[in-house]
Design a protein around this motif. Structure first.
Motif, PDB file in Angstrom:
ATOM      1  N   LEU A  14      26.412  40.534  40.336  1.00  0.00           N
ATOM      2  CA  LEU A  14      26.751  40.489  38.749  1.00  0.00           C
ATOM      3  C   LEU A  14      27.723  41.586  38.603  1.00  0.00           C
ATOM      4  CD1 LEU A  14      26.506  39.345  35.793  1.00  0.00           C
ATOM      5  CD2 LEU A  14      24.454  40.873  35.603  1.00  0.00           C
ATOM      6  N   ILE A  15      27.690  42.549  39.157  1.00  0.00           N
ATOM      7  CA  ILE A  15      28.359  43.995  38.882  1.00  0.00           C
ATOM      8  C   ILE A  15      29.888  43.800  39.569  1.00  0.00           C
ATOM      9  CG2 ILE A  15      28.838  46.254  39.747  1.00  0.00           C
ATOM     10  CD1 ILE A  15      25.841  46.768  39.062  1.00  0.00           C
ATOM     11  N   GLY A  16      29.705  42.996  40.464  1.00  0.00           N
ATOM     12  CA  GLY A  16      31.104  42.371  41.456  1.00  0.00           C
ATOM     13  C   GLY A  16      31.494  41.290  40.478  1.00  0.00           C
ATOM     14  N   LEU A  17      31.293  40.569  39.978  1.00  0.00           N
ATOM     15  CA  LEU A  17      31.615  39.396  39.088  1.00  0.00           C
ATOM     16  C   LEU A  17      32.274  40.237  37.647  1.00  0.00           C
ATOM     17  CD1 LEU A  17      32.260  36.422  38.623  1.00  0.00           C
ATOM     18  CD2 LEU A  17      30.027  36.451  37.451  1.00  0.00           C
ATOM     19  N   LEU A  18      31.681  41.067  37.204  1.00  0.00           N
ATOM     20  CA  LEU A  18      32.034  41.705  35.930  1.00  0.00           C
ATOM     21  C   LEU A  18      33.246  42.710  36.302  1.00  0.00           C
ATOM     22  CD1 LEU A  18      28.735  42.754  34.208  1.00  0.00           C
ATOM     23  CD2 LEU A  18      30.296  40.884  33.405  1.00  0.00           C
ATOM     24  N   PHE A  19      33.383  43.058  37.481  1.00  0.00           N
ATOM     25  CA  PHE A  19      34.433  44.111  38.018  1.00  0.00           C
ATOM     26  C   PHE A  19      35.647  43.069  38.048  1.00  0.00           C
ATOM     27  CE2 PHE A  19      37.258  45.509  41.119  1.00  0.00           C
ATOM     28  CZ  PHE A  19      37.459  46.871  40.552  1.00  0.00           C
ATOM     29  N   VAL A  20      35.504  42.190  38.660  1.00  0.00           N
ATOM     30  CA  VAL A  20      36.757  41.224  38.810  1.00  0.00           C
ATOM     31  C   VAL A  20      37.149  40.487  37.598  1.00  0.00           C
ATOM     32  CG1 VAL A  20      37.280  38.998  40.106  1.00  0.00           C
ATOM     33  CG2 VAL A  20      36.223  40.677  41.085  1.00  0.00           C
ATOM     34  N   THR A  21      36.431  40.163  36.752  1.00  0.00           N
ATOM     35  CA  THR A  21      36.448  39.668  35.344  1.00  0.00           C
ATOM     36  C   THR A  21      37.405  40.562  34.409  1.00  0.00           C
ATOM     37  OG1 THR A  21      34.469  38.270  35.305  1.00  0.00           O
ATOM     38  CG2 THR A  21      35.667  38.651  33.240  1.00  0.00           C
ATOM     39  N   PHE A  29      48.106  43.668  43.146  1.00  0.00           N
ATOM     40  CA  PHE A  29      48.282  42.509  44.043  1.00  0.00           C
ATOM     41  C   PHE A  29      48.466  41.373  43.342  1.00  0.00           C
ATOM     42  CE2 PHE A  29      44.161  43.536  45.053  1.00  0.00           C
ATOM     43  CZ  PHE A  29      43.407  42.517  44.624  1.00  0.00           C
ATOM     44  N   ILE A  30      48.228  41.224  41.959  1.00  0.00           N
ATOM     45  CA  ILE A  30      48.207  39.987  41.199  1.00  0.00           C
ATOM     46  C   ILE A  30      49.696  39.523  40.864  1.00  0.00           C
ATOM     47  CG2 ILE A  30      47.580  38.945  39.024  1.00  0.00           C
ATOM     48  CD1 ILE A  30      45.488  39.678  40.682  1.00  0.00           C
ATOM     49  N   ASP A  31      50.168  38.401  41.372  1.00  0.00           N
ATOM     50  CA  ASP A  31      51.575  37.938  41.002  1.00  0.00           C
ATOM     51  C   ASP A  31      51.774  37.420  39.604  1.00  0.00           C
ATOM     52  OD1 ASP A  31      54.172  37.332  41.277  1.00  0.00           O
ATOM     53  OD2 ASP A  31      53.851  35.557  42.852  1.00  0.00           O
ATOM     54  N   GLU A  32      52.259  38.040  38.631  1.00  0.00           N
ATOM     55  CA  GLU A  32      52.567  37.817  37.205  1.00  0.00           C
ATOM     56  C   GLU A  32      53.726  36.777  37.260  1.00  0.00           C
ATOM     57  OE1 GLU A  32      52.498  41.020  34.819  1.00  0.00           O
ATOM     58  OE2 GLU A  32      50.534  41.708  35.613  1.00  0.00           O
ATOM     59  N   ASP A  33      54.621  36.473  38.277  1.00  0.00           N
ATOM     60  CA  ASP A  33      55.691  35.770  38.086  1.00  0.00           C
ATOM     61  C   ASP A  33      55.562  34.248  38.537  1.00  0.00           C
ATOM     62  OD1 ASP A  33      57.242  38.247  37.288  1.00  0.00           O
ATOM     63  OD2 ASP A  33      57.600  38.549  39.257  1.00  0.00           O
ATOM     64  N   ILE A  34      54.454  34.027  38.703  1.00  0.00           N
ATOM     65  CA  ILE A  34      54.114  32.704  39.152  1.00  0.00           C
ATOM     66  C   ILE A  34      54.502  31.450  37.882  1.00  0.00           C
ATOM     67  CG2 ILE A  34      52.413  31.019  39.709  1.00  0.00           C
ATOM     68  CD1 ILE A  34      50.812  32.960  41.135  1.00  0.00           C
ATOM     69  N   GLU A  35      55.443  30.766  38.420  1.00  0.00           N
ATOM     70  CA  GLU A  35      55.824  29.926  37.323  1.00  0.00           C
ATOM     71  C   GLU A  35      55.272  28.454  37.712  1.00  0.00           C
ATOM     72  OE1 GLU A  35      60.117  27.390  36.504  1.00  0.00           O
ATOM     73  OE2 GLU A  35      60.028  29.502  36.984  1.00  0.00           O
ATOM     74  N   LYS A  36      54.555  27.696  36.633  1.00  0.00           N
ATOM     75  CA  LYS A  36      53.914  26.529  36.641  1.00  0.00           C
ATOM     76  C   LYS A  36      54.930  25.577  36.286  1.00  0.00           C
ATOM     77  CE  LYS A  36      49.053  27.922  36.252  1.00  0.00           C
ATOM     78  NZ  LYS A  36      48.031  27.820  35.740  1.00  0.00           N
ATOM     79  N   LYS A  37      55.026  24.202  36.959  1.00  0.00           N
ATOM     80  CA  LYS A  37      55.872  23.298  36.672  1.00  0.00           C
ATOM     81  C   LYS A  37      55.145  22.320  36.126  1.00  0.00           C
ATOM     82  CE  LYS A  37      59.826  24.547  39.902  1.00  0.00           C
ATOM     83  NZ  LYS A  37      60.709  23.901  40.708  1.00  0.00           N
ATOM     84  N   GLY A  38      55.594  21.407  35.100  1.00  0.00           N
ATOM     85  CA  GLY A  38      54.900  20.326  34.688  1.00  0.00           C
ATOM     86  C   GLY A  38      55.008  19.092  35.187  1.00  0.00           C
TER      87      GLY A  38
END
Length: 67
Positions: A14-21, A29-38
């Motif tokens: 639960l602590i690990g899940l809350l941390f990730v949330t 290392f989260i890539d914010e430049d991901i582009e989704k195509k329709g």
């Protein structure tokens, strides 16, 4: 007092899940430049819309193209 291993494991998960949330979106290392195509246009000129079927590019199919 007897140690309850299942309760301890549940609390740790639960602590690990809350941390990730709450902290996960701010990790470096989260890539914010991901582009989704329709939709995608295939080599044959056909238009495909999500979910995309399996192909040589998407082995298991994809809900969204990521580039």
């Amino acid at each position: 007092m007897k140690l309850n291993k299942q309760l301890l494991a549940g609390i740790i998960f639960l602590i690990g899940l809350l941390f990730v949330t709450f902290v996960g979106p701010y990790l470096p290392f989260i890539d914010e430049d991901i582009e989704k195509k329709g939709m995608m246009i295939t080599e044959n000129g056909e238009i495909e819309i999500p979910p995309f079927p399996p192909s040589s590019e998407y082995w298991l199919g994809e809900r969204f193209a990521r580039y």
